[in-house]
Design an enzyme around this catalytic site. Structure first.
Site, PDB file in Angstrom:
ATOM      1  N   ILE A  13     128.250 -41.286   3.537  1.00  0.00           N
ATOM      2  CA  ILE A  13     128.479 -40.117   2.674  1.00  0.00           C
ATOM      3  C   ILE A  13     128.776 -40.573   1.247  1.00  0.00           C
ATOM      4  N   ILE A  61     141.261 -51.446   0.234  1.00  0.00           N
ATOM      5  CA  ILE A  61     142.334 -50.485  -0.074  1.00  0.00           C
ATOM      6  C   ILE A  61     143.631 -50.801   0.679  1.00  0.00           C
ATOM      7  N   LEU A  82     136.958 -41.723   0.024  1.00  0.00           N
ATOM      8  CA  LEU A  82     136.178 -41.640   1.266  1.00  0.00           C
ATOM      9  C   LEU A  82     136.323 -42.881   2.142  1.00  0.00           C
ATOM     10  N   THR A 131     138.134 -34.909   7.751  1.00  0.00           N
ATOM     11  CA  THR A 131     137.231 -34.503   8.836  1.00  0.00           C
ATOM     12  C   THR A 131     137.757 -33.292   9.603  1.00  0.00           C
ATOM     13  N   ASP A 132     136.837 -32.575  10.240  1.00  0.00           N
ATOM     14  CA  ASP A 132     137.259 -31.446  11.091  1.00  0.00           C
ATOM     15  C   ASP A 132     137.936 -31.930  12.377  1.00  0.00           C
ATOM     16  N   GLU A 133     137.791 -33.236  12.683  1.00  0.00           N
ATOM     17  CA  GLU A 133     138.355 -33.738  13.946  1.00  0.00           C
ATOM     18  C   GLU A 133     139.875 -33.660  13.976  1.00  0.00           C
ATOM     19  N   TYR A 156     140.995 -42.352  15.821  1.00  0.00           N
ATOM     20  CA  TYR A 156     140.362 -42.053  14.530  1.00  0.00           C
ATOM     21  C   TYR A 156     140.919 -40.751  13.953  1.00  0.00           C
ATOM     22  N   SER A 157     140.867 -39.673  14.744  1.00  0.00           N
ATOM     23  CA  SER A 157     141.297 -38.384  14.181  1.00  0.00           C
ATOM     24  C   SER A 157     142.803 -38.367  13.921  1.00  0.00           C
ATOM     25  N   LYS A 160     143.188 -40.010  10.580  1.00  0.00           N
ATOM     26  CA  LYS A 160     142.764 -39.125   9.479  1.00  0.00           C
ATOM     27  C   LYS A 160     143.791 -37.995   9.294  1.00  0.00           C
ATOM     28  N   ASN A 185     130.324 -32.740  11.302  1.00  0.00           N
ATOM     29  CA  ASN A 185     129.426 -33.903  11.453  1.00  0.00           C
ATOM     30  C   ASN A 185     128.292 -33.886  10.436  1.00  0.00           C
ATOM     31  N   ARG A 220     128.695 -30.097  18.526  1.00  0.00           N
ATOM     32  CA  ARG A 220     129.051 -30.508  17.165  1.00  0.00           C
ATOM     33  C   ARG A 220     128.356 -29.563  16.181  1.00  0.00           C
ATOM     34  N   GLY A 289     138.916 -39.141  25.944  1.00  0.00           N
ATOM     35  CA  GLY A 289     139.494 -38.130  25.033  1.00  0.00           C
ATOM     36  C   GLY A 289     138.439 -37.343  24.258  1.00  0.00           C
ATOM     37  N   HIS A 290     137.258 -37.236  24.817  1.00  0.00           N
ATOM     38  CA  HIS A 290     136.106 -36.640  24.116  1.00  0.00           C
ATOM     39  C   HIS A 290     136.320 -35.160  23.782  1.00  0.00           C
TER      40      HIS A 290
HETATM   41  P1  NAD Z   1     131.095 -44.916   6.730  1.00  0.00           P
HETATM   42  O1  NAD Z   1     131.721 -45.644   7.861  1.00  0.00           O
HETATM   43  O2  NAD Z   1     129.622 -44.809   6.674  1.00  0.00           O
HETATM   44  O3  NAD Z   1     131.571 -45.566   5.351  1.00  0.00           O
HETATM   45  C1  NAD Z   1     132.894 -45.972   5.123  1.00  0.00           C
HETATM   46  C2  NAD Z   1     132.902 -46.852   3.894  1.00  0.00           C
HETATM   47  O4  NAD Z   1     134.265 -47.257   3.637  1.00  0.00           O
HETATM   48  C3  NAD Z   1     132.087 -48.150   4.055  1.00  0.00           C
HETATM   49  O5  NAD Z   1     131.294 -48.372   2.918  1.00  0.00           O
HETATM   50  C4  NAD Z   1     133.154 -49.225   4.215  1.00  0.00           C
HETATM   51  O6  NAD Z   1     132.745 -50.490   3.736  1.00  0.00           O
HETATM   52  C5  NAD Z   1     134.290 -48.648   3.371  1.00  0.00           C
HETATM   53  N1  NAD Z   1     135.602 -49.178   3.790  1.00  0.00           N
HETATM   54  C6  NAD Z   1     136.079 -49.270   5.045  1.00  0.00           C
HETATM   55  N2  NAD Z   1     137.292 -49.856   5.039  1.00  0.00           N
HETATM   56  C7  NAD Z   1     137.591 -50.115   3.742  1.00  0.00           C
HETATM   57  C8  NAD Z   1     138.709 -50.716   3.082  1.00  0.00           C
HETATM   58  N3  NAD Z   1     139.766 -51.164   3.783  1.00  0.00           N
HETATM   59  N4  NAD Z   1     138.695 -50.820   1.736  1.00  0.00           N
HETATM   60  C9  NAD Z   1     137.620 -50.366   1.018  1.00  0.00           C
HETATM   61  N5  NAD Z   1     136.529 -49.838   1.594  1.00  0.00           N
HETATM   62  C10 NAD Z   1     136.514 -49.702   2.935  1.00  0.00           C
HETATM   63  O7  NAD Z   1     131.788 -43.488   6.720  1.00  0.00           O
HETATM   64  P2  NAD Z   1     131.176 -42.060   6.353  1.00  0.00           P
HETATM   65  O8  NAD Z   1     130.575 -41.483   7.563  1.00  0.00           O
HETATM   66  O9  NAD Z   1     130.397 -42.171   5.097  1.00  0.00           O
HETATM   67  O10 NAD Z   1     132.541 -41.257   6.067  1.00  0.00           O
HETATM   68  C11 NAD Z   1     133.133 -41.275   4.781  1.00  0.00           C
HETATM   69  C12 NAD Z   1     134.398 -40.444   4.806  1.00  0.00           C
HETATM   70  O11 NAD Z   1     134.087 -39.110   5.195  1.00  0.00           O
HETATM   71  C13 NAD Z   1     135.437 -40.945   5.814  1.00  0.00           C
HETATM   72  O12 NAD Z   1     136.700 -40.782   5.228  1.00  0.00           O
HETATM   73  C14 NAD Z   1     135.267 -40.028   7.009  1.00  0.00           C
HETATM   74  O13 NAD Z   1     136.480 -39.885   7.703  1.00  0.00           O
HETATM   75  C15 NAD Z   1     134.857 -38.730   6.339  1.00  0.00           C
HETATM   76  N6  NAD Z   1     133.994 -37.835   7.151  1.00  0.00           N
HETATM   77  C16 NAD Z   1     132.860 -38.310   7.749  1.00  0.00           C
HETATM   78  C17 NAD Z   1     132.037 -37.415   8.443  1.00  0.00           C
HETATM   79  C18 NAD Z   1     130.764 -37.868   9.111  1.00  0.00           C
HETATM   80  O14 NAD Z   1     130.139 -37.069   9.814  1.00  0.00           O
HETATM   81  N7  NAD Z   1     130.306 -39.081   8.922  1.00  0.00           N
HETATM   82  C19 NAD Z   1     132.398 -36.065   8.525  1.00  0.00           C
HETATM   83  C20 NAD Z   1     133.583 -35.643   7.909  1.00  0.00           C
HETATM   84  C21 NAD Z   1     134.364 -36.536   7.194  1.00  0.00           C
HETATM   85  O1  DAU Z   2     133.198 -34.134  12.971  1.00  0.00           O
HETATM   86  C1  DAU Z   2     133.202 -35.072  11.952  1.00  0.00           C
HETATM   87  C2  DAU Z   2     133.132 -36.465  12.530  1.00  0.00           C
HETATM   88  O2  DAU Z   2     131.820 -36.631  13.038  1.00  0.00           O
HETATM   89  C3  DAU Z   2     133.456 -37.557  11.513  1.00  0.00           C
HETATM   90  O3  DAU Z   2     134.780 -37.417  11.086  1.00  0.00           O
HETATM   91  C4  DAU Z   2     133.236 -38.941  12.123  1.00  0.00           C
HETATM   92  O4  DAU Z   2     133.436 -39.931  11.136  1.00  0.00           O
HETATM   93  C5  DAU Z   2     131.818 -39.025  12.632  1.00  0.00           C
HETATM   94  O5  DAU Z   2     131.627 -40.262  13.275  1.00  0.00           O
HETATM   95  C6  DAU Z   2     131.528 -37.877  13.603  1.00  0.00           C
HETATM   96  O6  DAU Z   2     132.264 -38.050  14.841  1.00  0.00           O
HETATM   97  P1  DAU Z   2     131.599 -37.776  16.281  1.00  0.00           P
HETATM   98  O7  DAU Z   2     132.379 -38.523  17.278  1.00  0.00           O
HETATM   99  O8  DAU Z   2     131.406 -36.328  16.499  1.00  0.00           O
HETATM  100  O9  DAU Z   2     130.141 -38.450  16.007  1.00  0.00           O
HETATM  101  P2  DAU Z   2     129.223 -39.388  16.895  1.00  0.00           P
HETATM  102  O10 DAU Z   2     127.906 -39.492  16.204  1.00  0.00           O
HETATM  103  O11 DAU Z   2     129.902 -40.647  17.301  1.00  0.00           O
HETATM  104  O12 DAU Z   2     129.011 -38.523  18.223  1.00  0.00           O
HETATM  105  C7  DAU Z   2     128.439 -37.223  18.186  1.00  0.00           C
HETATM  106  C8  DAU Z   2     128.448 -36.670  19.596  1.00  0.00           C
HETATM  107  O13 DAU Z   2     127.502 -37.432  20.395  1.00  0.00           O
HETATM  108  C9  DAU Z   2     129.775 -36.822  20.300  1.00  0.00           C
HETATM  109  O14 DAU Z   2     129.966 -35.699  21.152  1.00  0.00           O
HETATM  110  C10 DAU Z   2     129.619 -38.074  21.149  1.00  0.00           C
HETATM  111  C11 DAU Z   2     128.140 -38.070  21.511  1.00  0.00           C
HETATM  112  N1  DAU Z   2     127.534 -39.411  21.657  1.00  0.00           N
HETATM  113  C12 DAU Z   2     127.680 -40.307  20.633  1.00  0.00           C
HETATM  114  C13 DAU Z   2     127.141 -41.569  20.718  1.00  0.00           C
HETATM  115  C14 DAU Z   2     127.318 -42.568  19.607  1.00  0.00           C
HETATM  116  C15 DAU Z   2     126.793 -39.710  22.779  1.00  0.00           C
HETATM  117  O15 DAU Z   2     126.624 -38.883  23.697  1.00  0.00           O
HETATM  118  N2  DAU Z   2     126.234 -40.966  22.867  1.00  0.00           N
HETATM  119  C16 DAU Z   2     126.391 -41.904  21.901  1.00  0.00           C
HETATM  120  O16 DAU Z   2     125.878 -43.046  22.045  1.00  0.00           O
END
Ligand code: NAD
Ligand code: DAU
Length: 352
Positions: A13, A61, A82, A131-133, A156-157, A160, A185, A220, A289-290
């Protein structure tokens, strides 16, 4: 020139947000601070890396001393935070890393911001991306609103949620200007192939099993990543200090239905017989814990700041699949770990 620090800008992101800000605001100086963990990849930003208003700094950080020095040197006007450990499955096997980065790292940034803004908070902002989690899991009905109670279930959640509480505590205790957004997501280009959509695209291409957790019945709410970046831009400029905004796609999908749709799109793209990719589906042990269902009510954001998702999911999913299929090299370097060499080749001789 406004100096804006984006943390985690080399991630999924973060890279979309940095691209948007660098291109849209030539009068802002955008600094990207990233530790470049396995999830951070500077190739995600190769198209903006030479822009005059963009600077990358490698840093952690969690290192309070470094962060403090770094803030004193650059005196940022705003922080968009982020950087995080973001994958639920990794948090189950290594919770401590999530506490360090997501909780301690956030508090370090809050402390250093407070310290450089000690004279005045005028025109300053700490924007925390969450995150919404944090709200836990929904039953069959209902949506997460900004007033939903926090009920995190994974390490994780929980980490956060804790970081959100610290951000609010700095608003309540020190009057720090903060905003928080909680998003559902995301999907789109440059997502590390450990998350559901890019992992399954990669596995389908390579005829590898598709590990569906449990019965695939979890739900999701999927949002196009560029719509998330656009929402952050709108909220960042809103001046709604102390507020929280939920961001979501109004787009709920049961995992198994989404996976079958992906398989069917990919059968066509890969010229396979209809139903061939679905044969790769393999039901595996459920995630511990899914959470069963996430769904966001983003009406506050729509009403107050006129933001709405721009893309229909079917169109976005197809675009995403096309991107991964035409960026096979990106996928290969990311899955092989070769992308780590990119930093060395790009930055080892560059003074920042
Ligand atoms: P990502 O894992 O793709 O990227 C995380 C970035 O943070 C990476 O570039 C990593 O190198 C950097 N990072 C990790 N630890 C660090 C540290 N100690 N110091 C400096 N940099 C560090 O994550 P993402 O999916 O892009 O998510 C970004 C943010 O958005 C997160 O805070 C996540 O909780 C939130 N978020 C993600 C989603 C999603 O669906 N991916 C949804 C809602 C919120
Ligand atoms: O809701 C926001 C969150 O969405 C973010 O805060 C997180 O950073 C991001 O990783 C994401 O979390 P989820 O756990 O929802 O995403 P993930 O892609 O890991 O999984 C999506 C759904 O798919 C979840 O119900 C678990 C399932 N899954 C995931 C993987 C990786 C599978 O069934 N098989 C898999 O191999």
């Amino acid at each position: 020139m406004k100096k804006i620090l984006v943390t985690g800008g080399a991630g999924f992101i973060g890279s979309h947000l940095v691209r948007l800000l660098v291109n849209k605001y030539p009068n802002y100086s955008i600094f990207n601070l990233d530790k470049l963990t396995y999830a951070g990849n500077l190739e995600n930003l190769s198209d903006v890396e030479n822009q005059p208003n963009y600077t990358f700094i490698k840093g952690d950080i969690v290192n309070a001393e470094f962060i403090d020095q770094f803030f004193k040197e650059y005196k940022f006007d705003a922080v968009i935070h982020l950087a995080a450990e973001s994958h639920v499955d990794r948090s189950i096997s290594n919770p401590i890393e999530f506490v360090q980065t997501n909780v301690l790292g956030t508090v370090n940034l809050l402390n250093s911001s407070k310290s450089i803004w000690s004279e005045s908070y005028q025109d300053k902002l700490f924007y925390h991306v969450s995150t919404d989690e944090v709200y836990g899991s929904l039953g069959e009905d209902g949506l997460f609103t900004e007033d939903s109670k926090y009920d995190p279930h994974s390490p994780y959640s929980a980490s956060k949620a804790s970081s959100d509480h610290f951000v609010r505590a700095y608003y309540d205790t020190y009057g720090m200007p903060v905003i928080i957004s909680n998003c559902s997501n995301n999907y789109g280009s440059f997502q590390f192939p450990e998350k559901l959509i890019p992992l399954f695209i990669n596995n389908i291409v390579n005829n590898k099993p598709l590990p569906v957790y449990g019965k695939g019945e979890n739900i999701r709410d999927w949002l196009w990543v560029e719509d998330h970046a656009r929402a952050i831009d709108v909220i960042f400029h809103s001046n709604k200090l102390g507020e929280t905004y939920n961001i979501g796609g109004h787009n709920e999908w049961k995992n198994i239905d989404l996976i079958k749709l992906m398989c069917s799109i990919m059968d066509k793209k890969l010229m396979r017989d209809e139903g061939e990719s679905q044969k790769l589906i393999s039901f595996v042990k459920d995630r511990a814990g899914h959470d069963m269902r996430y769904a966001i009510d983003s009406s506050k954001l729509k009403k107050e700041l006129e933001w709405e998702p721009s893309l229909q999911f079917e169109e976005g999913l197809e675009k995403t699949i096309d991107w991964y299929l035409s960026n096979e090299k990106w996928l290969k370097t990311v899955t092989s770990g070769d992308y780590r060499n990119y930093y060395e080749s790009q930055y080892s001789n560059r003074q920042i």
